[in-house]
Design a protein around this motif. Structure first.
Motif, short mmCIF file in Angstrom:
data_model
loop_
_atom_site.label_atom_id
_atom_site.label_comp_id
_atom_site.label_asym_id
_atom_site.label_seq_id
_atom_site.Cartn_x
_atom_site.Cartn_y
_atom_site.Cartn_z
N LYS A 1 30.61 53.99 46.61
CA LYS A 1 29.60 53.33 47.41
C LYS A 1 30.02 53.19 48.87
O LYS A 1 29.17 53.01 49.75
CB LYS A 1 29.31 51.93 46.85
CG LYS A 1 28.72 51.92 45.45
CD LYS A 1 28.50 50.50 44.98
CE LYS A 1 27.94 50.47 43.56
NZ LYS A 1 27.75 49.08 43.06
N ASP A 2 31.32 53.27 49.14
CA ASP A 2 31.82 52.99 50.48
C ASP A 2 32.20 54.26 51.25
O ASP A 2 31.80 54.44 52.40
CB ASP A 2 33.02 52.04 50.42
CG ASP A 2 32.67 50.71 49.76
OD1 ASP A 2 31.61 50.17 50.10
OD2 ASP A 2 33.44 50.24 48.92
N CYS A 3 32.99 55.14 50.64
CA CYS A 3 33.42 56.35 51.35
C CYS A 3 32.65 57.55 50.79
O CYS A 3 31.74 57.40 49.99
CB CYS A 3 34.93 56.55 51.24
SG CYS A 3 35.50 57.03 49.58
N ASP A 4 33.02 58.75 51.23
CA ASP A 4 32.28 59.95 50.84
C ASP A 4 32.87 60.65 49.63
O ASP A 4 32.55 61.81 49.37
CB ASP A 4 32.21 60.94 52.01
CG ASP A 4 33.59 61.33 52.52
OD1 ASP A 4 34.59 60.81 51.99
OD2 ASP A 4 33.67 62.13 53.47
N TYR A 5 33.71 59.98 48.85
CA TYR A 5 34.30 60.60 47.67
C TYR A 5 33.26 60.72 46.56
O TYR A 5 32.47 59.80 46.32
CB TYR A 5 35.49 59.78 47.17
CG TYR A 5 36.03 60.27 45.85
CD1 TYR A 5 36.67 61.50 45.74
CD2 TYR A 5 35.89 59.50 44.69
CE1 TYR A 5 37.16 61.95 44.54
CE2 TYR A 5 36.38 59.96 43.48
CZ TYR A 5 37.01 61.18 43.41
OH TYR A 5 37.48 61.64 42.21
N ALA A 6 33.24 61.87 45.90
CA ALA A 6 32.33 62.09 44.77
C ALA A 6 33.00 63.04 43.78
O ALA A 6 33.80 63.90 44.16
CB ALA A 6 31.00 62.67 45.24
N LYS A 7 32.66 62.89 42.52
CA LYS A 7 33.14 63.82 41.50
C LYS A 7 31.98 64.18 40.57
O LYS A 7 31.04 63.39 40.38
CB LYS A 7 34.31 63.24 40.71
CG LYS A 7 34.00 62.01 39.87
CD LYS A 7 35.25 61.57 39.10
CE LYS A 7 34.98 60.36 38.21
NZ LYS A 7 36.17 59.95 37.44
N TYR A 8 32.05 65.38 40.02
CA TYR A 8 30.95 65.92 39.24
C TYR A 8 31.46 66.39 37.87
O TYR A 8 32.54 66.97 37.76
CB TYR A 8 30.31 67.11 39.97
CG TYR A 8 29.75 66.76 41.33
CD1 TYR A 8 28.40 66.47 41.49
CD2 TYR A 8 30.57 66.74 42.45
CE1 TYR A 8 27.87 66.17 42.73
CE2 TYR A 8 30.06 66.42 43.70
CZ TYR A 8 28.71 66.14 43.83
OH TYR A 8 28.20 65.83 45.06
N GLU A 9 30.65 66.14 36.85
CA GLU A 9 30.87 66.69 35.53
C GLU A 9 29.54 67.25 35.02
O GLU A 9 28.46 66.80 35.46
CB GLU A 9 31.39 65.62 34.56
CG GLU A 9 32.78 65.08 34.90
CD GLU A 9 33.25 64.05 33.89
OE1 GLU A 9 32.55 63.88 32.86
OE2 GLU A 9 34.30 63.42 34.12
N TYR A 10 29.63 68.21 34.11
CA TYR A 10 28.42 68.84 33.62
C TYR A 10 28.40 68.81 32.10
O TYR A 10 29.42 69.02 31.44
CB TYR A 10 28.33 70.29 34.11
CG TYR A 10 28.30 70.40 35.62
CD1 TYR A 10 27.11 70.18 36.33
CD2 TYR A 10 29.45 70.70 36.34
CE1 TYR A 10 27.09 70.27 37.70
CE2 TYR A 10 29.43 70.78 37.72
CZ TYR A 10 28.24 70.56 38.40
OH TYR A 10 28.22 70.64 39.77
#
Length: 345
Positions: free
Chosen positions: A140-149
């Motif tokens: 919610k604060d920085c631009d970190y993101a991770k993805y799973e499929y």
């Protein structure tokens, strides 16, 4: 004047020199000191610094005097926070703030940095074009993101075969990952998919079977629509390719196994048959395609215009991207032949 006060160049107040309060560089050698320079003039008589005691050095003199900054002049600087990605667990929070004097604009800055864990929020996105759900977690604060499929894919295969008295229909292979619920409905048109099982066919013909597949993962749905075919041909040829009616002509298209070769007997046409196109059989992955021609004069049937078999035309569908922690998944399929292959990458 207070002899303990110096200019920024080190010159004592009241002594000779050219000291100035503008010499400092904010953030380096100039900051809030708690004092401001001012002078007062009486509105009636014009006496300068008449608010001071008559015995003070600045009374009646056109000079600035150093006063303590009154607390009513002090204002808080707006606090600002910056978030910088560090790794998959932490980001760095840098807080800046302070206070300044609204009279002399002297400032006192503060700055601090700490490590904080990411404050993650999860969103599930449907990606029907890729046959999968994407699980996206963002801080919610920085631009970190991770993805799973999560794979959500069913292969619907058409049926190509011959009339043999048994019922035939399309086949469905569910290749979805664990956690995905798959529901499929069938119908005779795109807007009437209400049947829970696919219709079966036993007679010769080409039939369209419409379907609607709904995939659900953790409350998120996506829908896939399509149409498959059931093709049934009444082929009465023997294993050696000769017509079973008894004429031994591999190009005979007779479908009556009890005609005894009568369909191939010349009934007066000779070489002057009046052929018209009766129907066509499409080529499959492993079988030839051809046209059926019928002589309208004598009833002779022939197979013509052969088309080579198509071979398998594989289509790659990427279900899940490979990551550092999990294998990827890719489907290679050819729906017309029922062949499905899975590859892990």
């Amino acid at each position: 004047m207070n002899r303990n006060v110096k200019y920024s160049d080190g010159t004592m107040v009241g002594s000779s020199g050219t000291g100035t309060i503008l010499d400092g560089v904010p953030g380096q050698n100039a900051s809030y000191t708690g004092y401001h320079w001012t002078k007062a003039v009486c509105e009636t008589c014009g006496t300068v610094n008449s608010n001071m005691s008559i015995n003070d050095y600045g009374f009646g003199k056109n000079v600035y005097w150093l006063y303590d900054c009154d607390s009513k002049f002090m204002q808080e600087l707006p606090e600002q926070k910056n978030y910088d990605y560090v790794d998959s667990t932490y980001h760095k929070v840098t807080t800046t703030g302070g206070e300044y004097c609204a009279f002399c604009y002297g400032t006192n800055h503060t700055k601090s940095s700490v490590l904080e864990r990411h404050d993650m929020e999860k969103e599930i996105l449907s990606q029907p074009a890729n046959g999968r759900f994407a699980i996206v977690e963002k801080c919610k604060d920085c631009d970190y993101a991770k993805y799973e499929y999560v794979g959500a894919k069913s292969v619907v295969a058409s049926y190509y075969g011959v009339v043999d008295g048994a019922p035939h229909t399309i086949s469905v292979t569910d290749l979805s990952d664990v956690g995905v619920r798959t529901e499929i409905r069938y119908g005779n048109s795109a807007d009437s998919c209400t049947m829970t099982s696919a219709p079966n066919y036993t007679d010769k013909g080409q039939y369209d079977v419409y379907y609607q597949i709904t995939y659900t993962y953790q409350g998120v749905e996506m829908t896939e629509n399509g149409v498959a075919n059931v093709w049934l041909h009444d082929e009465t040829t023997k294993d050696d390719g000769k017509c079973s009616c008894g004429c031994s002509d591999p190009n005979c298209g007779c479908e009556d196994k009890n005609c005894g070769g009568n369909c191939c007997t010349d009934k007066g046409c000779g070489e002057k048959h009046h052929f018209t196109l009766l129907d066509s059989v499409k080529a499959g992955c492993k079988t030839l395609g051809y046209d059926h021609y019928l002589c309208t004069a004598c009833g002779k049937i022939e197979k013509r215009d052969y088309v080579d078999s198509l071979g398998h035309a594989w289509q790659s569908v990427k279900i899940r991207e490979a990551t550092c922690e999990a294998d990827g998944k890719q489907l290679e399929l050819w729906t017309a032949s029922r062949d499905v292959r899975k590859k892990d990458s």
